[in-house]
Design a protein around this motif. Structure first.
Motif, PDB file in Angstrom:
ATOM      1  N   LEU A  91       5.135 -19.847  23.621  1.00 30.24           N
ATOM      2  CA  LEU A  91       6.391 -20.789  23.231  1.00 30.24           C
ATOM      3  C   LEU A  91       7.459 -20.010  22.548  1.00 30.24           C
ATOM      4  O   LEU A  91       8.548 -19.595  23.074  1.00 30.24           O
ATOM      5  CB  LEU A  91       5.792 -21.714  22.133  1.00 30.24           C
ATOM      6  CG  LEU A  91       6.886 -22.637  21.330  1.00 30.24           C
ATOM      7  CD1 LEU A  91       7.904 -22.857  22.716  1.00 30.24           C
ATOM      8  CD2 LEU A  91       6.552 -22.896  20.767  1.00 30.24           C
ATOM      9  N   VAL A  92       7.239 -18.840  22.362  1.00 24.88           N
ATOM     10  CA  VAL A  92       7.487 -17.563  21.415  1.00 24.88           C
ATOM     11  C   VAL A  92       8.472 -16.712  22.970  1.00 24.88           C
ATOM     12  O   VAL A  92       9.617 -16.860  22.913  1.00 24.88           O
ATOM     13  CB  VAL A  92       7.400 -16.610  20.681  1.00 24.88           C
ATOM     14  CG1 VAL A  92       8.441 -15.728  20.620  1.00 24.88           C
ATOM     15  CG2 VAL A  92       7.384 -17.756  19.557  1.00 24.88           C
ATOM     16  N   SER A  93       7.491 -16.798  23.761  1.00 23.33           N
ATOM     17  CA  SER A  93       8.814 -15.607  24.967  1.00 23.33           C
ATOM     18  C   SER A  93       9.229 -16.640  25.632  1.00 23.33           C
ATOM     19  O   SER A  93       9.829 -16.637  26.495  1.00 23.33           O
ATOM     20  CB  SER A  93       7.261 -15.203  25.803  1.00 23.33           C
ATOM     21  OG  SER A  93       7.359 -14.916  26.806  1.00 23.33           O
ATOM     22  N   TYR A  94       8.457 -18.105  26.262  1.00 22.76           N
ATOM     23  CA  TYR A  94       9.417 -19.311  26.750  1.00 22.76           C
ATOM     24  C   TYR A  94      10.938 -18.956  25.976  1.00 22.76           C
ATOM     25  O   TYR A  94      11.703 -19.899  27.152  1.00 22.76           O
ATOM     26  CB  TYR A  94       8.312 -19.746  26.836  1.00 22.76           C
ATOM     27  CG  TYR A  94       9.523 -21.468  27.565  1.00 22.76           C
ATOM     28  CD1 TYR A  94       9.124 -21.477  29.568  1.00 22.76           C
ATOM     29  CD2 TYR A  94       9.980 -22.541  27.125  1.00 22.76           C
ATOM     30  CE1 TYR A  94       9.993 -21.823  29.612  1.00 22.76           C
ATOM     31  CE2 TYR A  94      10.998 -23.600  27.883  1.00 22.76           C
ATOM     32  CZ  TYR A  94      10.508 -23.323  29.593  1.00 22.76           C
ATOM     33  OH  TYR A  94      10.867 -24.475  30.211  1.00 22.76           O
ATOM     34  N   VAL A  95      10.896 -19.587  24.923  1.00 22.52           N
ATOM     35  CA  VAL A  95      12.494 -19.618  24.459  1.00 22.52           C
ATOM     36  C   VAL A  95      12.911 -18.111  24.799  1.00 22.52           C
ATOM     37  O   VAL A  95      14.054 -18.594  24.990  1.00 22.52           O
ATOM     38  CB  VAL A  95      11.965 -19.862  22.879  1.00 22.52           C
ATOM     39  CG1 VAL A  95      13.576 -19.402  22.281  1.00 22.52           C
ATOM     40  CG2 VAL A  95      11.243 -21.514  22.431  1.00 22.52           C
ATOM     41  N   ILE A  96      12.565 -16.956  24.524  1.00 22.32           N
ATOM     42  CA  ILE A  96      13.368 -15.510  24.882  1.00 22.32           C
ATOM     43  C   ILE A  96      13.759 -15.663  26.342  1.00 22.32           C
ATOM     44  O   ILE A  96      14.700 -15.682  26.507  1.00 22.32           O
ATOM     45  CB  ILE A  96      12.192 -14.489  24.535  1.00 22.32           C
ATOM     46  CG1 ILE A  96      12.186 -14.166  23.016  1.00 22.32           C
ATOM     47  CG2 ILE A  96      13.109 -13.345  24.959  1.00 22.32           C
ATOM     48  CD1 ILE A  96      11.000 -13.430  22.738  1.00 22.32           C
ATOM     49  N   SER A  97      12.529 -16.604  27.435  1.00 18.26           N
ATOM     50  CA  SER A  97      13.287 -16.623  28.968  1.00 18.26           C
ATOM     51  C   SER A  97      14.069 -17.566  29.013  1.00 18.26           C
ATOM     52  O   SER A  97      14.955 -17.053  29.854  1.00 18.26           O
ATOM     53  CB  SER A  97      11.932 -17.025  29.720  1.00 18.26           C
ATOM     54  OG  SER A  97      11.543 -18.175  29.479  1.00 18.26           O
ATOM     55  N   LYS A  98      14.219 -18.786  28.441  1.00 16.60           N
ATOM     56  CA  LYS A  98      15.120 -19.812  28.087  1.00 16.60           C
ATOM     57  C   LYS A  98      17.033 -18.671  27.843  1.00 16.60           C
ATOM     58  O   LYS A  98      17.750 -19.056  28.398  1.00 16.60           O
ATOM     59  CB  LYS A  98      14.638 -20.813  27.712  1.00 16.60           C
ATOM     60  CG  LYS A  98      13.547 -21.655  28.217  1.00 16.60           C
ATOM     61  CD  LYS A  98      14.414 -21.487  29.955  1.00 16.60           C
ATOM     62  CE  LYS A  98      12.566 -22.435  30.777  1.00 16.60           C
ATOM     63  NZ  LYS A  98      12.989 -21.863  32.452  1.00 16.60           N
ATOM     64  N   VAL A  99      16.794 -17.956  26.728  1.00 17.22           N
ATOM     65  CA  VAL A  99      17.794 -17.298  26.842  1.00 17.22           C
ATOM     66  C   VAL A  99      18.499 -16.383  27.675  1.00 17.22           C
ATOM     67  O   VAL A  99      19.353 -16.193  27.430  1.00 17.22           O
ATOM     68  CB  VAL A  99      18.033 -17.301  24.759  1.00 17.22           C
ATOM     69  CG1 VAL A  99      18.987 -15.819  24.350  1.00 17.22           C
ATOM     70  CG2 VAL A  99      17.553 -17.976  24.302  1.00 17.22           C
ATOM     71  N   SER A 100      17.022 -15.825  27.792  1.00 18.25           N
ATOM     72  CA  SER A 100      17.909 -14.835  28.689  1.00 18.25           C
ATOM     73  C   SER A 100      18.619 -14.600  30.145  1.00 18.25           C
ATOM     74  O   SER A 100      18.791 -14.565  30.496  1.00 18.25           O
ATOM     75  CB  SER A 100      16.432 -13.311  28.639  1.00 18.25           C
ATOM     76  OG  SER A 100      16.164 -13.574  27.619  1.00 18.25           O
ATOM     77  N   ASN A 101      17.488 -16.060  30.642  1.00 16.28           N
ATOM     78  CA  ASN A 101      17.710 -16.221  32.177  1.00 16.28           C
ATOM     79  C   ASN A 101      18.539 -17.287  32.738  1.00 16.28           C
ATOM     80  O   ASN A 101      17.578 -18.552  32.371  1.00 16.28           O
ATOM     81  CB  ASN A 101      16.632 -15.642  32.812  1.00 16.28           C
ATOM     82  CG  ASN A 101      15.968 -14.031  32.493  1.00 16.28           C
ATOM     83  OD1 ASN A 101      16.663 -13.843  33.084  1.00 16.28           O
ATOM     84  ND2 ASN A 101      14.834 -14.315  32.669  1.00 16.28           N
TER      85      ASN A 101
END
Length: 178
Positions: A91-101
């Protein structure tokens, strides 16, 4: 029994709040007008990592199910806590990925396109539903309320497994486009 009721007064509202806030936060972050490349990773890095976590979680869920059927409650608890931790990392990584890409559109055609969208949409809907189910299931198990735990786990297990497996499938569908 009164101690459990006191913990319920705190835990239940927290679980409900998290169950609303988490999906809403993901929805907002997916629709940000600007992306912030936090770690500078290549486009396919996050999806591969997410598929790895989802696949590992699915494996652990199956192992946890087998263990509880064999009466191995302590091992079951440890495996399920590990699955929960992996899902939290996801979940944390997914949120970071959505903010990043920026979101990547699906480029497939033919019969794969409706199949992909069925898998994706069911995955998204059940991802939101699984949040309170997992939190309540974990809470009831950790507070040793096993009757309530078993009752909700009957729903949580297949949905969580479906979400984990379809997470890998979405990655495989999207792999040619990363």
């Amino acid at each position: 029994m009164s101690a459990l009721k006191r913990t319920d007064k705190i835990a239940v509202p927290v679980i409900i709040i998290l169950s609303v806030v988490i999906p809403l936060a993901v929805l907002v972050l997916m629709n940000l007008p600007t992306r912030y490349d936090i770690f500078g990773l290549e486009m396919g890095t996050y999806p591969f990592f997410h598929a790895l976590i989802n696949g590992s979680t699915a494996f652990l869920l199956i192992v946890g199910y087998i263990l509880i059927r064999k009466g191995e409650t302590k091992l079951h608890r440890n495996v399920m806590i590990t699955a929960f931790c992996l899902s939290s990392i996801f979940l944390v990584s997914y949120v970071i990925s959505k903010v990043s890409n920026d979101p990547m559109p699906y480029g497939g055609e033919g019969f794969l396109k409706p199949l992909y969208f069925f898998v994706l949409i069911s995955h998204i809907i059940l991802s939101a539903i699984i949040v309170p189910l997992v939190l309540f299931t974990m809470y009831r198990g950790l507070t040793k309320e096993y009757v309530k735990h078993r009752k909700i786990a009957r729903w949580t297990f297949p949905i969580w497994l479906y979400v984990s497996v379809t997470g890998v499938l979405v990655y495989l569908f999207m792999l040619p486009y990363y």
